[in-house]
Design an enzyme around this catalytic site. Structure first.
Site, PDB file in Angstrom:
ATOM      1  CD1 TRP A 188      -2.762   1.858   0.500  1.00 19.94           C
ATOM      2  CD2 TRP A 188      -1.549   2.753   2.385  1.00 19.94           C
ATOM      3  NE1 TRP A 188      -3.046   3.482   0.863  1.00 19.94           N
ATOM      4  CE2 TRP A 188      -2.142   3.356   1.407  1.00 19.94           C
ATOM      5  CE3 TRP A 188      -0.508   2.498   2.886  1.00 19.94           C
ATOM      6  CZ2 TRP A 188      -2.034   4.829   2.935  1.00 19.94           C
ATOM      7  CZ3 TRP A 188       0.479   4.098   3.763  1.00 19.94           C
ATOM      8  CH2 TRP A 188      -1.198   4.862   3.656  1.00 19.94           C
ATOM      9  CD  GLU A 229      -4.308  -1.527   2.405  1.00 18.19           C
ATOM     10  OE1 GLU A 229      -3.323  -1.347   2.570  1.00 18.19           O
ATOM     11  OE2 GLU A 229      -5.448  -1.295   2.625  1.00 18.19           O
ATOM     12  CE  LYS A 231      -6.508   5.741   3.325  1.00 15.23           C
ATOM     13  NZ  LYS A 231      -5.628   6.178   3.534  1.00 15.23           N
ATOM     14  CG  ASP A 262      -8.799  -1.285   4.051  1.00 16.08           C
ATOM     15  OD1 ASP A 262      -9.213  -1.185   4.927  1.00 16.08           O
ATOM     16  OD2 ASP A 262      -7.639  -0.624   4.803  1.00 16.08           O
ATOM     17  CG  HIS A 265      -9.033   1.779   2.216  1.00 16.53           C
ATOM     18  ND1 HIS A 265      -7.673   1.336   1.595  1.00 16.53           N
ATOM     19  CD2 HIS A 265      -8.524   2.356   2.948  1.00 16.53           C
ATOM     20  CE1 HIS A 265      -7.261   1.426   2.212  1.00 16.53           C
ATOM     21  NE2 HIS A 265      -7.355   2.032   3.542  1.00 16.53           N
ATOM     22  CG  HIS A 289      -5.578  -4.802   5.202  1.00 18.81           C
ATOM     23  ND1 HIS A 289      -4.903  -3.549   5.112  1.00 18.81           N
ATOM     24  CD2 HIS A 289      -4.974  -5.392   4.756  1.00 18.81           C
ATOM     25  CE1 HIS A 289      -3.580  -4.547   4.901  1.00 18.81           C
ATOM     26  NE2 HIS A 289      -3.742  -5.525   5.146  1.00 18.81           N
ATOM     27  CG  ASP A 297     -10.155   6.740  11.377  1.00 20.01           C
ATOM     28  OD1 ASP A 297      -9.057   6.967  11.013  1.00 20.01           O
ATOM     29  OD2 ASP A 297     -10.891   5.387  12.074  1.00 20.01           O
ATOM     30  CG  ASP A 299      -7.654   2.744   9.724  1.00 17.68           C
ATOM     31  OD1 ASP A 299      -7.319   1.648   9.227  1.00 17.68           O
ATOM     32  OD2 ASP A 299      -7.422   4.292   8.677  1.00 17.68           O
ATOM     33  CG  ASP A 329      -5.112  -1.618   8.507  1.00 21.02           C
ATOM     34  OD1 ASP A 329      -4.754  -0.730   9.149  1.00 21.02           O
ATOM     35  OD2 ASP A 329      -5.273  -0.794   7.262  1.00 21.02           O
TER      36      ASP A 329
HETATM   37  C1  RNT Z   1      -3.502   3.079   5.112  1.00 24.39           C
HETATM   38  C2  RNT Z   1      -3.934   1.371   4.300  1.00 24.39           C
HETATM   39  C3  RNT Z   1      -2.976   0.636   5.060  1.00 24.39           C
HETATM   40  C4  RNT Z   1      -1.966   0.800   6.598  1.00 24.39           C
HETATM   41  C5  RNT Z   1      -1.205   0.236   7.024  1.00 24.39           C
HETATM   42  C6  RNT Z   1      -0.471   0.705   7.810  1.00 24.39           C
HETATM   43  O1  RNT Z   1      -4.841   3.488   4.245  1.00 24.39           O
HETATM   44  O2  RNT Z   1      -5.094   1.084   4.881  1.00 24.39           O
HETATM   45  O3  RNT Z   1      -3.350  -0.694   5.569  1.00 24.39           O
HETATM   46  O4  RNT Z   1      -3.073   0.944   7.260  1.00 24.39           O
HETATM   47  O5  RNT Z   1      -0.468  -0.658   6.221  1.00 24.39           O
HETATM   48 ZN    ZN Z   2      -5.510  -1.402   5.192  1.00 29.79          ZN
END
Ligand code: RNT
Ligand code: ZN
Length: 421
Positions: A188, A229, A231, A262, A265, A289, A297, A299, A329
């Site tokens: 990523w 990955e 986003k 993820d 994302h 993820h 956010d 995460d 993640d």
């Molecule tokens: C960031 C990505 C990535 C990170 C990690 C720390 O938006 O999701 O995966 O969170 O690599």
């Molecule tokens: Zn991620």
């Protein structure tokens, strides 16, 4: 403390109730152990890492909060992960970022890392009898300061990160070889633009060039597999992300890589659960993820919500367990970090158990007969079946805290260990 006799009794009743739906709970208790979740090491310390722990986190991601007790070095990261795993049923894996090397024998820059800095992690994994995944770290570094890494128009910077990618892949291959379990190397990069860019194509062409160069070396897939990955946006990169979903899905299909999805994302009404069966038509495997996006956010700590449920249900319904690699993640610095892992991992495991307790063939029959009222009704009724009794019994069998019992255990760890840091 949970009463073991009551847990066992409740399980027997639940077992009968599920049996009337045609679901064998004993079989579910065996199958659930096939779900291996890769624990991201970076919730232990808010993505600080061991390279420059006091440096700022960059790359459009942010850990907010300053709850006391974060891990201050790799030894503490490992100790915390051991504590976490002792409270989780089943077996997990660990997912390490290149930021978390052992630099005690001298610091090396990202274009110089090798297995030497990660042998400690490999040995630790051997001791835990778990597999390990790996990530190059393309952020929190002066050479990522411009917001561009693999897609940088500055050739020196681009080459630096290509070298980091190469080395990360070599490390991953060695990890997989030593541990006898393929290491997923996820790439990523934060590259993107705060404001409307003009040369989108130029950046994406450079990214392709860099990935092709960085991934030129072939490794046996028993040792390592590449994932990329995507986003939609990052903080400070709101207008364009070079590695968008279209971009990486195309790259993964063309080059036989894994696509990393993820679920933080994507646009808010897009769901990753819907993407799994689409992507798996064209790629061999997917990396997940699992996270919980809240507003900007991506995460927050995973909870048992509909989004995660659809992801798990899609994997179980289609028997995709061997084609979907599950990683977490999230990074929440505002609560007990061990607790964050236990909540998030258990929530993910619960979603898989609920998926396994579904009478899928009955639902599919309804669907194929155009009985959509019946399908909706059964899906609704399943929500209040005694899933919790099966879950508690699983925890009892596995010898890990049952239900909310992990709260007091984490409080003791906080008092005895974390508060002394
Ligand atoms: C960031 C990505 C990535 C990170 C990690 C720390 O938006 O999701 O995966 O969170 O690599
Ligand atoms: Zn991620």
């Amino acid at each position: 403390m949970a009463n073991k006799e009551i847990i066992a009794k409740a399980y027997e009743i639940a077992k009968e109730q599920y049996a009337t739906l045609g679901v064998d709970t004993d079989a579910v208790l065996k199958k659930i152990n096939e779900i291996k979740i890769s624990l991201h090491c970076w919730q232990t310390d808010d993505v600080s890492g061991s390279e420059n722990p006091d440096g700022p986190l960059s790359g459009g991601i942010q850990a907010t909060g300053n709850y006391p007790g974060k891990a201050r070095n790799v030894t503490e990261v490992m100790a915390d992960l051991e504590k976490v795993m002792s409270m989780l049923p089943g077996k997990q894996r660990v997912n390490v970022h290149a930021l978390y090397g052992d630099f005690s024998k001298g610091k090396v820059d990202r274009d110089r890392i090798s297995v030497k800095q990660f042998q400690g992690w490999i040995d630790w994994c051997k001791k835990q009898d778990i597999g390990m995944d790996f990530n190059g770290s393309f952020f929190s570094h002066p050479k990522a300061g411009s917001g561009f890494t693999l897609s940088s128009k500055n050739e020196e910077i681009r080459k630096f990160w290509v070298e980091h990618l190469k080395r990360s892949r070599e490390i991953a291959a060695e990890v997989g070889k030593q541990l006898g379990s393929p290491c997923i190397l996820n790439t990523w990069i934060p590259d993107g633009s705060k404001d409307t860019p003009v040369d989108r194509n130029g950046m994406r062409s450079l990214l392709t060039k860099s990935l092709d160069e960085g991934m030129a070396q072939k490794f046996p897939k028993e040792h390592m597999k590449d994932a990329v990955e995507s986003k939609v946006f990052g903080i400070g990169a709101e207008s364009m992300t070079v590695g968008s979903h279209d971009y990486y899905l195309g790259y993964a299909i063309k080059n036989n890589k894994l696509i990393c999805l993820d679920n933080g994302h994507f646009h808010p009404t897009e769901v990753v659960g819907d993407k799994i069966s689409s992507c798996l038509q064209f790629v061999d495997e997917v990396l997940l993820h699992v996270t919980r996006p809240v507003r900007w956010d991506s995460d927050h700590v995973v909870t048992l919500n509909e989004e995660v449920q659809l992801i798990a249900s899609e994997i179980v319904r289609n028997d995709f367990i061997n084609r979907v690699n599950i990683g977490l993640d999230f990074f929440d610095a505002s609560i007990n970090r061990i607790g964050a892992y236990v909540i998030g991992t258990r929530a993910t495991q619960k979603a898989f158990m609920i998926a396994m307790l579904e009478p899928t063939s009955t639902l599919v029959r309804f669907e194929e007969n155009n009985q959509n009222f019946e399908r909706l009704a059964l899906l609704e009724e399943l929500k209040t079946k005694p899933f919790g009794a099966v879950w508690d019994y699983y925890c009892l069998q596995e010898g890990v805290p049952i239900g909310e019992d992990y709260i007091t255990e984490i409080q003791s760890y906080e008092n005895e260990v974390l508060s002394r840091r």
